[in-house]
Scaffold this motif. Structure first.
Motif, PDB file in Angstrom:
ATOM      1  N   ALA A  99       0.847  -1.279  -0.105  1.00  0.00           N
ATOM      2  CA  ALA A  99       0.044  -0.105  -0.187  1.00  0.00           C
ATOM      3  C   ALA A  99       0.880   1.290   0.032  1.00  0.00           C
ATOM      4  N   CYS A 100       0.633   2.305  -0.815  1.00  0.00           N
ATOM      5  CA  CYS A 100       0.958   3.491  -0.792  1.00  0.00           C
ATOM      6  C   CYS A 100       2.460   3.575  -1.358  1.00  0.00           C
ATOM      7  N   VAL A 101       2.845   2.475  -2.186  1.00  0.00           N
ATOM      8  CA  VAL A 101       4.126   2.311  -2.568  1.00  0.00           C
ATOM      9  C   VAL A 101       3.973   2.456  -4.049  1.00  0.00           C
ATOM     10  N   GLY A 102       4.895   3.070  -4.908  1.00  0.00           N
ATOM     11  CA  GLY A 102       4.870   3.216  -6.312  1.00  0.00           C
ATOM     12  C   GLY A 102       5.731   2.112  -7.135  1.00  0.00           C
ATOM     13  N   HIS A 103       6.292   2.659  -8.164  1.00  0.00           N
ATOM     14  CA  HIS A 103       7.381   1.547  -8.983  1.00  0.00           C
ATOM     15  C   HIS A 103       8.417   1.099  -8.322  1.00  0.00           C
ATOM     16  N   MET A 104       9.013   2.228  -7.591  1.00  0.00           N
ATOM     17  CA  MET A 104      10.610   1.767  -7.208  1.00  0.00           C
ATOM     18  C   MET A 104      10.602   1.139  -5.617  1.00  0.00           C
TER      19      MET A 104
END
Length: 322
Positions: free
Chosen positions: A276-281
């Protein structure tokens, strides 16, 4: 290698690239030289790290720093990235060739390892799925923030509805030849929006920006064309190695639809971890969670395999993750 190390400005903290125990140059099938780093004890269970588009070995700094205390961590720069010189051959076949070359030169015959790929590094694994050297050495795979096809069409970097217009503009932006320029506050805001979760800490954004901006624009453009036309769905169906997936729920570059498609297509999926709340990196944004998943997979598949071989017992009974 004569090229300077990437992300040289990241000189302290968890994202400062650690010094390797040794470095070597591996030559791929077409003669392309690849910069390879080995960290940690030589007799420890091996983990091979394959980074994504516009990144380098520096991208894995947090994982290398943690794992190298009790793992042999092998990280390499994809051709044209980091300290591996650019090559005219920019294809998924070349990516698979490169991974096979690294495995051949860093692992003993028959030695098993966990292979981890982020973004284009995950696509490298898919491209190599049928290769003999890959099958010889891969005990398990971890795919982070990746997809096998329709990358530009599914991208949500632009706040537009899905369709031809969004796909066309996205392709032009990702494939631009324009220089990224210096790492400025504006540049970091743009990078954060496109590739990271809204809650990413400033030091995480800084590390990503230093790494991405170090990638030569010609290399960035050449590999963007490969990603634009990517179709590795067949590779996913041939990836019979136990494979886990980690994906950011807020990933705009490769949205979670890709992770769910991988789960449905993989012959031996051993779990999806959606952050949750984490993008591509993901390895930079959630270093502890990614490193923890790596440790779990090494214990379950690499160490268990080595122990069963040493004792002459049959394969260990594996409980698949959820």
């Amino acid at each position: 290698m004569s090229r300077p190390a990437p992300a040289a400005s990241v000189t302290s903290g968890p994202y400062a690239p650690p010094a390797p125990a040794r470095e070597l140059t591996v030559v791929s099938a077409d003669g392309a030289p690849l910069h390879v780093e080995v960290h940690g004890p030589e007799d420890a269970p091996p983990v091979v790290l394959s980074h994504g588009w516009t990144c380098s070995t520096a991208f894995w700094a947090a994982q290398i720093r943690d794992l190298s205390t009790d793992h042999r961590v092998i990280a390499y720069d994809q051709r044209g990235h980091g300290r591996s010189p650019a090559s005219p051959a920019c294809t998924t076949q070349a990516l698979a060739d490169d991974l096979e070359a690294v495995l051949a030169q860093t692992l003993a015959p028959g030695e098993k390892a966990l292979i981890v790929g982020h973004s284009m590094g995950g696509m490298t694994v898919m491209a190599a799925a049928t290769r003999p050297r890959f099958r010889e050495h891969a005990a398990a795979v971890l795919l982070c923030s990746t997809g096998s096809s329709r990358l530009v069409a599914e991208s949500r970097v632009l706040p537009l509805g899905a369709g031809r217009v969004r796909t066309w503009i996205t392709g032009r932006i990702l494939g631009s030849r324009a220089p990224l320029g210096p790492v400025t506050p504006v540049a970091k805001r743009i990078l954060k929006y496109a590739t990271m979760g809204a809650g990413s800490a400033p030091h995480m954004v800084e590390a990503c920006a230093r790494i991405v901006h170090a990638c030569p624009r010609a290399v960035r453009h050449a590999w963007a064309a490969v990603l634009d036309s990517l179709d590795l769905d067949h590779g996913v169906r041939e990836l019979h190695t136990p494979t886990a997936i980690v994906h950011g729920a807020s990933d705009r570059l490769t949205p979670p639809v890709h992770a769910h498609a991988l789960v449905a297509a993989l012959p031996h999926c051993v779990g999806l971890t959606e952050l949750a709340c984490v993008g591509h990196m993901t390895p930079i944004e959630a270093p502890g969670l990614v490193t923890g998943r790596i440790r779990e997979l090494v214990t379950t598949y690499v160490t268990a395999h080595t122990t069963s071989e040493a004792t002459g017992a049959g394969p260990a009974q594996i409980k698949e993750g959820a």
